[in-house]
Every structure is written in structure tokens, then in C-alpha cells.
Design a protein around this motif. Sequence first.
Motif, mmCIF file in Angstrom:
data_model
loop_
_atom_site.group_PDB
_atom_site.id
_atom_site.type_symbol
_atom_site.label_atom_id
_atom_site.label_comp_id
_atom_site.label_asym_id
_atom_site.label_seq_id
_atom_site.Cartn_x
_atom_site.Cartn_y
_atom_site.Cartn_z
ATOM 1 N N LYS A 2 31.268 85.598 -21.177
ATOM 2 C CA LYS A 2 30.997 84.340 -20.502
ATOM 3 C C LYS A 2 29.657 84.360 -19.791
ATOM 4 C CE LYS A 2 35.850 83.148 -19.738
ATOM 5 N NZ LYS A 2 36.889 82.928 -18.730
ATOM 6 N N ARG A 75 44.786 67.299 -23.470
ATOM 7 C CA ARG A 75 44.468 68.714 -23.357
ATOM 8 C C ARG A 75 45.135 69.276 -22.094
ATOM 9 N NH1 ARG A 75 43.023 67.261 -27.560
ATOM 10 N NH2 ARG A 75 41.129 67.779 -28.739
ATOM 11 N N ILE A 77 44.822 72.417 -19.340
ATOM 12 C CA ILE A 77 43.917 73.447 -18.812
ATOM 13 C C ILE A 77 44.790 74.343 -17.944
ATOM 14 C CG2 ILE A 77 41.856 73.915 -17.427
ATOM 15 C CD1 ILE A 77 41.037 70.938 -18.015
ATOM 16 N N VAL A 93 42.551 76.621 -22.702
ATOM 17 C CA VAL A 93 42.601 75.203 -23.029
ATOM 18 C C VAL A 93 43.312 75.018 -24.359
ATOM 19 C CG1 VAL A 93 41.198 73.190 -23.681
ATOM 20 C CG2 VAL A 93 40.522 74.603 -21.738
ATOM 21 N N THR A 150 38.183 64.055 -23.900
ATOM 22 C CA THR A 150 37.712 65.234 -24.623
ATOM 23 C C THR A 150 36.594 64.803 -25.555
ATOM 24 O OG1 THR A 150 39.957 66.141 -24.571
ATOM 25 C CG2 THR A 150 38.409 67.147 -26.109
ATOM 26 N N GLU A 205 34.344 71.914 -27.551
ATOM 27 C CA GLU A 205 34.669 70.689 -26.818
ATOM 28 C C GLU A 205 34.030 70.710 -25.434
ATOM 29 O OE1 GLU A 205 39.170 69.834 -28.601
ATOM 30 O OE2 GLU A 205 38.953 70.714 -26.595
ATOM 31 N N ILE A 215 34.805 71.283 -18.219
ATOM 32 C CA ILE A 215 35.097 72.446 -19.052
ATOM 33 C C ILE A 215 34.184 72.459 -20.270
ATOM 34 C CG2 ILE A 215 36.809 73.596 -20.524
ATOM 35 C CD1 ILE A 215 37.735 73.834 -17.745
ATOM 36 N N SER A 217 34.379 74.359 -23.637
ATOM 37 C CA SER A 217 35.390 75.140 -24.345
ATOM 38 C C SER A 217 34.839 75.648 -25.668
ATOM 39 C CB SER A 217 36.629 74.270 -24.595
ATOM 40 O OG SER A 217 37.580 74.961 -25.375
ATOM 41 N N GLY A 221 39.472 77.667 -27.510
ATOM 42 C CA GLY A 221 39.824 77.361 -26.124
ATOM 43 C C GLY A 221 40.113 78.577 -25.271
ATOM 44 N N GLU A 222 39.971 79.786 -25.844
ATOM 45 C CA GLU A 222 40.233 81.000 -25.069
ATOM 46 C C GLU A 222 39.017 81.442 -24.267
ATOM 47 O OE1 GLU A 222 41.882 84.088 -27.473
ATOM 48 O OE2 GLU A 222 43.747 83.016 -27.840
ATOM 49 N N CYS A 224 36.092 79.827 -21.987
ATOM 50 C CA CYS A 224 35.697 78.572 -21.345
ATOM 51 C C CYS A 224 34.753 78.837 -20.183
ATOM 52 C CB CYS A 224 36.920 77.825 -20.811
ATOM 53 S SG CYS A 224 38.110 77.323 -22.064
ATOM 54 N N THR A 226 33.908 76.950 -16.724
ATOM 55 C CA THR A 226 34.649 75.991 -15.914
ATOM 56 C C THR A 226 33.830 75.542 -14.716
ATOM 57 O OG1 THR A 226 35.654 77.736 -14.574
ATOM 58 C CG2 THR A 226 36.823 77.097 -16.577
#
Length: 287
Positions: A2, A75, A77, A93, A150, A205, A215, A217, A221-222, A224, A226
Motif C-alpha cells: 500500500k 458495496r 466496506i 471491499v 461506485t 474502483e 476508497i 480499491s 478489493g483486498e 485498498c 482509504t
Amino acid sequence: MKKIYYLLLAFALVLPFSCSKPGSDNSGSDEVKMTDPATKEVATVITFPADKTPELVAKKERVRVKKFEFTEASRYIMTFEPATKASDEEVLVGTYTYKDGVYTLSGIGSVKVSGNNVTVTPASGEAQSVTATVVPTKTSTDAQANASRTWKVNTVIVGLVGGNTNVEKKFNGCNLEEISNYAKANGVPFSDEEMNSFKGAVLNEIILTGASTFILSFGNGEDCLTGIYSISYGNVFKYKLDQGNIADNGSIEFPSNSKCKLVIHNKATFKGTEYNGTLEFDLSEKK
């Protein structure tokens, strides 16, 4: 992973001449009122007490759920921390459906809400009932109502100014591997290890919610980034990302129903050089 994501996004920053300036009145935000997204009426934030967090399996490990946010646009979160070790909290997500007070989360399980009584039933495991803080989400302006959905990235204009680098380019989608190759070819001194971190990293997204959640994403979605955002004066977009303490402003416009142009500015210092610029996203609503 990240950290290097937000570093590149902070680099991908120029084009003040092509973007609407914060506070300009040409955004059309107050002229376009979009059709409500699918789950606007059941958008809710559920926060669990620290001593009664429900447990379930996510990302192949047992976790304690600290918060669910169910967005206006189908979605969820989920904010959680590992159940078996000390670690920073994470975010997952995914998609959900709603019927008769029950949110069904793809791959996770279900959440039933009755007042402040919340029952979490994992995909495999026993139901757990907890008294939680349940706050339905409401948007206060047409601009926030338009934004709270989204978004799919159609294109992004990436610019970069810093040191001997002064470039801009338009990309289809937002593939960080492709953007990092461009940045390195134009003088950003990414190491081989840093370049490897971008492999396969695609911004899938952008999620904005009526609870002011922001977010970014990646993939499934694992992964993210934020943060929070606000919209003021019609089209001034202010944001703060939790990772790296990135905060700045930009603009948001709604050219037509289900369409959005989001511009964000920032700066970053990397290996002794300061970079400045802008990301200009062309977005369409993702169902």
C-alpha cells in the motif's frame, strides 16, 4: 504494498491548465441530479464495541470486525483486524445485496439489523448477535448524492513535474504498472524492487459514500487505500488518505447522469526531489 501505491499516486500529480480550479462555478454539479444508486435507502454504518467485535473469516484468516459500511451503491466496506495477532487494521471491499433487513455479503456471510441489534452470520460459522451503533447514511447536498456511488475509471490523465521531469499522458483505466513504467522512463528513480511492487496493480474502483468515505480499491478489493472526503462550494473536492497522511484538494464535476470527472492534486518528496501535479479521472458509474 500500500505504501508504494500511494507513493505513485502522490507522484501522479500536473495539468492545472486543463483542470477546473477549486471554487469555479462551471462544474454543473448543481445542474445534474443523478438517478439514485441501487441501495441508497439502506446505506448504513455499523460500528461494533471494542469488547464485542464479531469474528469471521476474511482473506483466509480469522478476523475481528470493527465496522461495516454498506454503501449507496451495493458495496460493503469492512474494517477489521486479525483475531490471532497484533496488527494494523485492514479494509476489505466487496458486493452485497439487501432484503428484509438482511445484508448478504459476497464470500463473507450475512448481517441482519434490527434497531441496534446486529446479528453477524459468517459464511461458515455460528451467528453472533451484538448491540452495535447503527447509523443510516444520509447525503446533505445534490453534489454528495451524485458522488456517493461506485465509480469505474475510464481514463486518467497523469502529469508529473519535479527535478528534470515535466510530462503528462492519458491512460486507459488506471494500471499502476503501466504508469510506473512511464514515470521511470521519464526520470523518477524507482528501484527494481519498487517497480515489482506495481506489477498487476490496477485501480478497479473509486468508491465515495454519503458517510464521507473515500476508497481506492485495487484488484478484488483486498488492497485498498482509504480516507475521507468532502465537497464544498459546488465542486471543491477535499480529501485525506489514511496511508501516508496524504491530503489536498481538487474538483469534482458531473457532466451527465452516471458520469463524473474527479481531479485531485498533491505533492511528494522522493529521494530528495519534490514532485507536484494532478490526477484527472474520467469516471462512469459502476453497477
